[in-house]
Design a protein around this motif. Structure first.
Motif, PDB file in Angstrom:
ATOM      1  N   GLU A 168       4.243 -22.608   4.777  1.00 21.18           N
ATOM      2  CA  GLU A 168       3.464 -24.799   4.910  1.00 21.18           C
ATOM      3  C   GLU A 168       4.998 -24.662   4.682  1.00 21.18           C
ATOM      4  N   PRO A 169       5.116 -26.549   5.894  1.00 24.93           N
ATOM      5  CA  PRO A 169       6.251 -27.440   5.709  1.00 24.93           C
ATOM      6  C   PRO A 169       6.199 -28.359   4.439  1.00 24.93           C
ATOM      7  N   GLN A 218      14.263 -17.300   2.999  1.00 23.57           N
ATOM      8  CA  GLN A 218      16.134 -18.793   3.452  1.00 23.57           C
ATOM      9  C   GLN A 218      15.555 -19.229   4.999  1.00 23.57           C
ATOM     10  N   LYS A 219      14.769 -18.410   5.479  1.00 20.95           N
ATOM     11  CA  LYS A 219      14.671 -19.098   6.360  1.00 20.95           C
ATOM     12  C   LYS A 219      13.698 -20.107   6.352  1.00 20.95           C
ATOM     13  N   VAL A 220      12.880 -20.170   5.738  1.00 27.70           N
ATOM     14  CA  VAL A 220      12.023 -21.103   5.804  1.00 27.70           C
ATOM     15  C   VAL A 220      12.325 -21.669   4.605  1.00 27.70           C
ATOM     16  N   ALA A 221      13.511 -21.960   3.246  1.00 25.66           N
ATOM     17  CA  ALA A 221      14.239 -23.722   3.214  1.00 25.66           C
ATOM     18  C   ALA A 221      15.210 -24.072   4.329  1.00 25.66           C
ATOM     19  N   ILE A 222      15.443 -22.938   4.651  1.00 26.09           N
ATOM     20  CA  ILE A 222      16.586 -23.727   5.697  1.00 26.09           C
ATOM     21  C   ILE A 222      15.427 -24.856   6.947  1.00 26.09           C
ATOM     22  N   LEU A 223      13.924 -23.914   7.185  1.00 26.67           N
ATOM     23  CA  LEU A 223      13.491 -24.846   8.465  1.00 26.67           C
ATOM     24  C   LEU A 223      12.467 -26.003   7.732  1.00 26.67           C
ATOM     25  N   ARG A 224      12.412 -25.782   6.329  1.00 24.31           N
ATOM     26  CA  ARG A 224      11.702 -26.739   5.756  1.00 24.31           C
ATOM     27  C   ARG A 224      12.081 -27.873   5.589  1.00 24.31           C
ATOM     28  N   ASP A 281      14.983 -20.019  -6.062  1.00 20.07           N
ATOM     29  CA  ASP A 281      15.511 -21.726  -6.024  1.00 20.07           C
ATOM     30  C   ASP A 281      16.445 -21.844  -4.583  1.00 20.07           C
ATOM     31  N   PRO A 282      16.430 -22.369  -3.528  1.00 13.39           N
ATOM     32  CA  PRO A 282      17.222 -22.128  -2.553  1.00 13.39           C
ATOM     33  C   PRO A 282      18.993 -23.155  -2.826  1.00 13.39           C
ATOM     34  N   ALA A 283      18.776 -24.326  -3.544  1.00  8.21           N
ATOM     35  CA  ALA A 283      19.735 -24.817  -4.055  1.00  8.21           C
ATOM     36  C   ALA A 283      20.562 -24.041  -4.200  1.00  8.21           C
ATOM     37  N   ASN A 284      20.445 -22.993  -5.225  1.00 11.14           N
ATOM     38  CA  ASN A 284      21.183 -22.045  -6.373  1.00 11.14           C
ATOM     39  C   ASN A 284      22.096 -20.616  -4.880  1.00 11.14           C
ATOM     40  N   ASP A 285      20.739 -21.024  -3.721  1.00 12.59           N
ATOM     41  CA  ASP A 285      21.842 -19.975  -3.057  1.00 12.59           C
ATOM     42  C   ASP A 285      22.750 -19.941  -1.970  1.00 12.59           C
ATOM     43  N   SER A 286      24.194 -19.904  -2.574  1.00  9.91           N
ATOM     44  CA  SER A 286      25.148 -20.528  -1.535  1.00  9.91           C
ATOM     45  C   SER A 286      25.408 -20.060  -0.294  1.00  9.91           C
ATOM     46  N   GLU A 287      24.862 -19.014   0.052  1.00 10.90           N
ATOM     47  CA  GLU A 287      25.147 -18.196   1.040  1.00 10.90           C
ATOM     48  C   GLU A 287      24.375 -19.134   3.046  1.00 10.90           C
ATOM     49  N   ILE A 288      23.002 -20.225   2.040  1.00 19.00           N
ATOM     50  CA  ILE A 288      22.629 -21.131   3.229  1.00 19.00           C
ATOM     51  C   ILE A 288      23.248 -22.449   2.825  1.00 19.00           C
ATOM     52  N   GLN A 289      24.217 -22.604   1.496  1.00 18.17           N
ATOM     53  CA  GLN A 289      23.985 -24.415   1.895  1.00 18.17           C
ATOM     54  C   GLN A 289      24.437 -25.136   3.064  1.00 18.17           C
ATOM     55  N   PRO A 290      25.109 -24.452   4.087  1.00 20.63           N
ATOM     56  CA  PRO A 290      25.330 -25.371   5.206  1.00 20.63           C
ATOM     57  C   PRO A 290      24.509 -26.039   5.954  1.00 20.63           C
ATOM     58  N   ALA A 291      23.570 -24.563   6.237  1.00 24.58           N
ATOM     59  CA  ALA A 291      22.512 -24.876   6.659  1.00 24.58           C
ATOM     60  C   ALA A 291      21.349 -25.571   6.351  1.00 24.58           C
ATOM     61  N   LEU A 292      21.492 -25.897   5.563  1.00 20.77           N
ATOM     62  CA  LEU A 292      20.343 -26.617   4.256  1.00 20.77           C
ATOM     63  C   LEU A 292      20.597 -28.293   4.524  1.00 20.77           C
ATOM     64  N   LEU A 293      21.992 -28.461   4.467  1.00 24.22           N
ATOM     65  CA  LEU A 293      22.855 -30.167   4.142  1.00 24.22           C
ATOM     66  C   LEU A 293      22.162 -30.051   6.021  1.00 24.22           C
ATOM     67  N   ASP A 294      22.559 -29.387   6.938  1.00 25.61           N
ATOM     68  CA  ASP A 294      23.012 -30.085   8.484  1.00 25.61           C
ATOM     69  C   ASP A 294      22.291 -28.879   9.588  1.00 25.61           C
TER      70      ASP A 294
END
Length: 96
Positions: free
Chosen positions: A82-83, A38-44, A4-17
């Motif tokens: 998949e996107p 993590q890369k997949v979550a950010i790319l999605r 669950d990327p929402a619970n991954d604080s390491e990538i939160q900045p990248a998920l936001l922008d």
């Protein structure tokens, strides 16, 4: 247990922008500090943002940075992902 990327604080900045954290999708792929999921979550997220820009341009609200949807989709493909846009509302960009 699924990732669950929402619970991954390491990538939160990248998920936001994603574009604010990485110059290109290729730069994200080359970031060895991230796991594949993590890369997949950010790319999605980046794909969702790119779709938003495409819809805005289609509706005459362009003027932002050039859309890089195809580059993001190519990066997802390189990871074998998949996107999906499960959080999207029903819109022109393909939400359900």
């Amino acid at each position: 247990m699924t990732y669950d990327p929402a619970n991954d604080s390491e990538i939160q900045p990248a998920l936001l922008d994603p574009a604010g954290e990485y110059d290109t999708p290729q730069a994200l792929l080359e970031d060895d500090s991230l796991r594949k999921e993590q890369k997949v979550a950010i790319l999605r997220r980046w794909a969702y943002d790119a779709n938003e820009l495409s819809v805005a341009a289609e509706e005459g609200m362009g003027g932002g940075e050039p859309a890089m949807l195809q580059r993001v989709l190519d990066a997802l493909n390189a990871l074998g992902a998949e996107p999906t846009m499960t959080a999207a509302a029903p819109t022109k960009q393909g939400g359900t």
